[in-house]
Design a protein around this motif. Structure first.
Motif, PDB file in Angstrom:
ATOM      1  N   ALA A  28      48.624  47.018  48.098  1.00 12.44           N
ATOM      2  CA  ALA A  28      48.797  46.611  46.875  1.00 12.44           C
ATOM      3  C   ALA A  28      50.333  46.314  46.702  1.00 12.44           C
ATOM      4  O   ALA A  28      51.006  47.004  47.532  1.00 12.44           O
ATOM      5  N   TYR A  29      50.757  45.253  46.159  1.00 15.09           N
ATOM      6  CA  TYR A  29      52.216  44.985  45.994  1.00 15.09           C
ATOM      7  C   TYR A  29      52.618  45.039  44.471  1.00 15.09           C
ATOM      8  O   TYR A  29      52.049  44.844  43.446  1.00 15.09           O
ATOM      9  N   ARG A  30      53.905  45.689  44.298  1.00 19.51           N
ATOM     10  CA  ARG A  30      54.413  45.730  43.152  1.00 19.51           C
ATOM     11  C   ARG A  30      55.635  44.867  42.795  1.00 19.51           C
ATOM     12  O   ARG A  30      56.545  44.303  43.398  1.00 19.51           O
ATOM     13  N   PHE A  31      55.244  43.897  41.577  1.00 20.02           N
ATOM     14  CA  PHE A  31      55.812  42.785  41.305  1.00 20.02           C
ATOM     15  C   PHE A  31      56.599  43.155  40.248  1.00 20.02           C
ATOM     16  O   PHE A  31      56.444  43.888  39.144  1.00 20.02           O
ATOM     17  N   TYR A  32      57.898  42.616  39.955  1.00 22.13           N
ATOM     18  CA  TYR A  32      58.824  42.635  38.740  1.00 22.13           C
ATOM     19  C   TYR A  32      58.298  41.970  37.724  1.00 22.13           C
ATOM     20  O   TYR A  32      57.783  41.002  37.717  1.00 22.13           O
ATOM     21  N   HIS A  33      58.251  42.848  36.486  1.00 24.21           N
ATOM     22  CA  HIS A  33      57.566  42.070  35.306  1.00 24.21           C
ATOM     23  C   HIS A  33      58.750  42.160  34.163  1.00 24.21           C
ATOM     24  O   HIS A  33      59.349  43.364  33.961  1.00 24.21           O
ATOM     25  N   TYR A  34      59.187  41.202  33.616  1.00 17.47           N
ATOM     26  CA  TYR A  34      60.473  41.170  32.699  1.00 17.47           C
ATOM     27  C   TYR A  34      60.066  42.016  31.474  1.00 17.47           C
ATOM     28  O   TYR A  34      59.074  41.927  30.937  1.00 17.47           O
ATOM     29  N   PRO A  35      60.945  42.862  30.845  1.00 15.26           N
ATOM     30  CA  PRO A  35      62.304  43.022  31.300  1.00 15.26           C
ATOM     31  C   PRO A  35      62.613  44.251  32.207  1.00 15.26           C
ATOM     32  O   PRO A  35      63.548  44.361  32.813  1.00 15.26           O
ATOM     33  N   ASP A  36      61.628  45.166  32.168  1.00 17.32           N
ATOM     34  CA  ASP A  36      62.083  46.460  32.889  1.00 17.32           C
ATOM     35  C   ASP A  36      60.465  47.330  33.461  1.00 17.32           C
ATOM     36  O   ASP A  36      60.935  48.464  33.472  1.00 17.32           O
ATOM     37  N   THR A  37      59.721  46.543  33.703  1.00 18.40           N
ATOM     38  CA  THR A  37      58.351  47.211  34.139  1.00 18.40           C
ATOM     39  C   THR A  37      57.831  46.454  35.306  1.00 18.40           C
ATOM     40  O   THR A  37      58.444  45.391  35.956  1.00 18.40           O
ATOM     41  N   LEU A  38      56.977  46.797  36.164  1.00 17.48           N
ATOM     42  CA  LEU A  38      56.242  46.480  37.314  1.00 17.48           C
ATOM     43  C   LEU A  38      54.698  46.168  37.138  1.00 17.48           C
ATOM     44  O   LEU A  38      54.223  46.878  36.277  1.00 17.48           O
ATOM     45  N   ARG A  39      54.264  45.014  37.869  1.00 14.22           N
ATOM     46  CA  ARG A  39      53.005  44.685  37.807  1.00 14.22           C
ATOM     47  C   ARG A  39      52.342  44.884  39.337  1.00 14.22           C
ATOM     48  O   ARG A  39      53.046  44.767  40.409  1.00 14.22           O
ATOM     49  N   LEU A  40      51.246  45.818  39.390  1.00 14.70           N
ATOM     50  CA  LEU A  40      50.398  46.271  40.665  1.00 14.70           C
ATOM     51  C   LEU A  40      49.345  45.160  40.824  1.00 14.70           C
ATOM     52  O   LEU A  40      48.348  45.092  39.808  1.00 14.70           O
ATOM     53  N   ARG A  41      49.643  44.569  41.958  1.00 19.61           N
ATOM     54  CA  ARG A  41      48.467  43.642  42.307  1.00 19.61           C
ATOM     55  C   ARG A  41      47.852  43.863  43.568  1.00 19.61           C
ATOM     56  O   ARG A  41      48.667  44.360  44.719  1.00 19.61           O
ATOM     57  N   LEU A  42      46.695  44.289  43.316  1.00 15.50           N
ATOM     58  CA  LEU A  42      45.843  44.722  44.775  1.00 15.50           C
ATOM     59  C   LEU A  42      45.548  43.271  45.480  1.00 15.50           C
ATOM     60  O   LEU A  42      44.777  42.395  45.018  1.00 15.50           O
ATOM     61  N   SER A  43      45.952  43.401  46.848  1.00 15.22           N
ATOM     62  CA  SER A  43      45.832  42.132  47.786  1.00 15.22           C
ATOM     63  C   SER A  43      44.897  42.204  48.765  1.00 15.22           C
ATOM     64  O   SER A  43      44.254  41.111  49.031  1.00 15.22           O
ATOM     65  N   GLN A  44      44.625  43.342  49.346  1.00 14.42           N
ATOM     66  CA  GLN A  44      43.844  43.389  50.408  1.00 14.42           C
ATOM     67  C   GLN A  44      42.871  44.684  50.005  1.00 14.42           C
ATOM     68  O   GLN A  44      43.458  45.662  49.629  1.00 14.42           O
ATOM     69  N   VAL A  45      41.805  44.627  50.106  1.00 15.37           N
ATOM     70  CA  VAL A  45      40.783  46.051  50.062  1.00 15.37           C
ATOM     71  C   VAL A  45      39.550  45.918  51.379  1.00 15.37           C
ATOM     72  O   VAL A  45      38.985  44.693  51.469  1.00 15.37           O
ATOM     73  N   LEU A  46      39.562  46.864  52.025  1.00 15.85           N
ATOM     74  CA  LEU A  46      38.569  46.830  53.248  1.00 15.85           C
ATOM     75  C   LEU A  46      37.913  48.258  53.484  1.00 15.85           C
ATOM     76  O   LEU A  46      38.677  49.096  53.651  1.00 15.85           O
ATOM     77  N   VAL A  47      36.650  48.369  53.373  1.00 16.98           N
ATOM     78  CA  VAL A  47      35.899  49.454  53.717  1.00 16.98           C
ATOM     79  C   VAL A  47      35.336  49.391  55.244  1.00 16.98           C
ATOM     80  O   VAL A  47      34.643  48.097  55.030  1.00 16.98           O
ATOM     81  N   LEU A  48      35.522  49.976  56.245  1.00 13.83           N
ATOM     82  CA  LEU A  48      35.042  49.683  57.604  1.00 13.83           C
ATOM     83  C   LEU A  48      33.270  49.459  57.121  1.00 13.83           C
ATOM     84  O   LEU A  48      32.898  50.356  56.664  1.00 13.83           O
ATOM     85  N   PRO A  49      32.909  48.547  58.034  1.00 15.99           N
ATOM     86  CA  PRO A  49      31.462  48.342  57.750  1.00 15.99           C
ATOM     87  C   PRO A  49      30.404  49.521  58.150  1.00 15.99           C
ATOM     88  O   PRO A  49      29.624  49.737  57.288  1.00 15.99           O
ATOM     89  N   PRO A  50      30.920  50.436  59.025  1.00 19.24           N
ATOM     90  CA  PRO A  50      29.872  51.539  58.943  1.00 19.24           C
ATOM     91  C   PRO A  50      30.025  52.283  57.902  1.00 19.24           C
ATOM     92  O   PRO A  50      28.810  53.346  57.484  1.00 19.24           O
ATOM     93  N   TYR A  51      30.942  52.308  56.949  1.00 16.19           N
ATOM     94  CA  TYR A  51      30.977  53.147  55.637  1.00 16.19           C
ATOM     95  C   TYR A  51      30.829  52.548  54.342  1.00 16.19           C
ATOM     96  O   TYR A  51      31.135  53.379  53.365  1.00 16.19           O
ATOM     97  N   GLN A  52      30.274  51.416  54.384  1.00 11.22           N
ATOM     98  CA  GLN A  52      30.352  50.641  53.170  1.00 11.22           C
ATOM     99  C   GLN A  52      28.758  50.951  52.512  1.00 11.22           C
ATOM    100  O   GLN A  52      28.247  51.666  53.089  1.00 11.22           O
ATOM    101  N   GLN A  53      28.907  50.576  51.274  1.00 13.02           N
ATOM    102  CA  GLN A  53      27.881  51.264  50.316  1.00 13.02           C
ATOM    103  C   GLN A  53      27.657  52.669  50.163  1.00 13.02           C
ATOM    104  O   GLN A  53      26.469  52.972  49.796  1.00 13.02           O
ATOM    105  N   LYS A  54      28.659  53.329  50.415  1.00 13.70           N
ATOM    106  CA  LYS A  54      28.764  54.644  50.096  1.00 13.70           C
ATOM    107  C   LYS A  54      29.523  55.107  48.956  1.00 13.70           C
ATOM    108  O   LYS A  54      29.849  56.235  48.599  1.00 13.70           O
ATOM    109  N   GLY A  55      30.308  54.187  48.226  1.00 12.47           N
ATOM    110  CA  GLY A  55      31.447  54.831  47.107  1.00 12.47           C
ATOM    111  C   GLY A  55      32.621  54.706  47.377  1.00 12.47           C
ATOM    112  O   GLY A  55      33.449  54.850  46.599  1.00 12.47           O
ATOM    113  N   TYR A  56      32.882  54.520  48.630  1.00 13.98           N
ATOM    114  CA  TYR A  56      34.393  54.735  49.088  1.00 13.98           C
ATOM    115  C   TYR A  56      35.115  53.576  48.488  1.00 13.98           C
ATOM    116  O   TYR A  56      36.424  53.624  48.161  1.00 13.98           O
TER     117      TYR A  56
END
Length: 449
Positions: free
Chosen positions: A217-245
């Motif tokens: 995730a990346y923290r972008f500047y948001h005027y005037p004094d806060t930040l926005r959090l953007r999720l850019s990549q997410v990956l659960v390894l294939p053997p552990y998918q469909q388990k709620g992780y």
């Protein structure tokens, strides 16, 4: 952004297509590696890794097998083919291309790859000891647990640190292979954060941890004094998918956004599966917000009492700005995501009763038309287009075409066949959207019961 769709193997595929894929087993132990077993991902498209035209030349019956260790994320590649010959386009240097893909992760000799399972068995445990453990309630507030969290942790790393950078560099090949439209993040930029979910493993020789997945995730500047959090990549390894992780990773990000007073949390181009997980998380949260519930009740009452089939203009029924702002401030859900969830909230509020569904479908049709075809801007002779930017902000450009005279814009006139085709496409999109809403609403209602 999200897990790439796996392609089925087709025996009728031409030889060119067969040359462009690779089998990728993910192995968690030396025994699995030696036995040639493991979690197999088949096939993977390697087009964009080979030169500019994305083609492999000079090989007959080529097969590339990429072994990935889930212990240290080292890679071993096995290349086999019947023959090779230069037919005027040269012979692709496969080893060089694979070396570019996997860099320091690649191990040239199979025996050396086997040894990494012993030499680096404590690598993940050592790395996560230098990160920040993030705490989270293990249930959704109604007593429903979404993952076996008794032996898992989520660790946060801030990039710019060498340990975090080296860990991410080991994950880059999986990112490139398995995450749609992905590019490596800048590990020297401290605005980037990596959230790693790990599982503890009992071992007589000392604690071990298995990496199940991660998010960046990346923290972008948001005027005037806060930040926005953007999720850019997410990956659960294939053997552990469909388990709620994957869901737990998103919940941790929500918690971080709320506790650290960021402006809001956004997701960069989520694939359908990731968007659905967002719904499962956000809709129950919105149901607990009094401002949202009041607005939903008002809109639902209108849908129950009105006859939208006789309306003279499109139905809006959108949430008031006060509710949009309250949701962003309290839950850190951005406006775009809230409006998607709003359609699901209305469906749940209608219970759903058949006699209300005609109005509801008309409402969804209007929303689809607005998003696909566009809205009347109310500015004669001008057009409005959305423009992406690097700051996570909604932006637009208004312009007047040069060939516009007296405020008139020429528009291609559709013939009857084109109109019918457009209507059919619209109905298909609406059908798919309503089915998605029904699926999410049913899931949310079941877990809330």
């Amino acid at each position: 952004m999200g897990q790439k769709h796996q392609q089925s193997t087709d025996s009728t595929s031409d030889s060119k297509k067969k040359r462009r894929v690779a089998i990728a087993p993910i192995v968690g132990s030396k025994d699995e590696a030696e036995a040639g077993t493991g979690y197999q991902i088949d096939p993977l498209d390697l087009n964009h890794f080979f030169d500019d035209d994305g083609k492999i030349y000079g090989y007959q019956s080529l097969k590339i097998t990429i072994w990935v260790s889930s212990v240290s994320f080292h890679v071993y590649t096995d290349i086999t083919f019947e023959s090779s010959s230069d037919r005027g386009k040269g012979i692709t240097d496969l080893k060089a291309a694979l070396q570019d893909m996997f860099a320091e992760n690649i191990v040239e000799k199979k025996d050396d790859f086997f040894q990494t399972f012993t030499i680096e068995k404590h690598y993940i445990s050592s790395v996560i000891s230098k990160g920040e453990v993030l705490l989270q309630n293990t249930t959704d507030g109604n007593g429903h647990s979404h993952a076996d969290t008794t032996d898992t942790q989520v660790i946060r790393f801030v990039m710019g640190d060498m340990t975090a950078g080296l860990l991410y560099s080991r994950l880059v090949p999986l990112v490139l292979l398995l995450v749609d439209g992905s590019n490596p993040i800048d590990v020297t930029d401290s605005c980037w954060e990596m959230y790693v979910i790990v599982q503890k493993i009992a071992d007589p020789e000392g604690d071990q941890s298995r990496l199940l997945g991660f998010a960046a995730a990346y923290r972008f500047y948001h005027y005037p004094d806060t930040l926005r959090l953007r999720l850019s990549q997410v990956l659960v390894l294939p053997p552990y998918q469909q388990k709620g992780y994957g869901r737990r990773l998103l919940e941790i990000l929500n918690n971080a956004a709320m506790s650290e007073s960021v402006y809001d949390l956004t997701v960069e181009e989520p694939v359908d599966s990731l968007q659905r997980i967002q719904y499962y998380i956000d809709v129950p949260r919105l149901l607990t917000c009094s401002a949202v519930q009041s607005a939903v009740d008002t809109a639902a009452t209108h849908l129950k009492e009105a006859n939208l089939s006789k309306r003279t203009e499109s139905s809006q029924l959108l949430p008031p700005l006060t509710a949009v702002n309250e949701v962003r401030k309290s839950l850190k859900i951005n406006k775009k995501q809230f409006l998607k969830c709003w359609e699901i909230l209305l469906y749940i509020a209608l219970n759903p009763v058949d006699k209300y569904m005609e109005n509801y479908r008309i409402y969804i049709t209007d929303q689809v038309k607005a998003s696909v075809i566009g809205k009347d801007t109310g500015t004669k002779g001008k057009q409005v287009i959305d423009t992406p930017n690097d700051f996570g902000e909604d932006a637009f450009v208004m312009y007047k075409p040069q060939d516009c005279e007296d405020g008139h814009v020429d528009v291609d006139v559709l013939d009857e066949d084109q109109k019918k085709q457009q209507e059919q496409q619209l109905l298909q999109i609406v059908d798919e959207r309503v089915k998605e809403i029904q699926l999410v609403a049913q899931k949310v209602s079941t877990t809330q019961a």
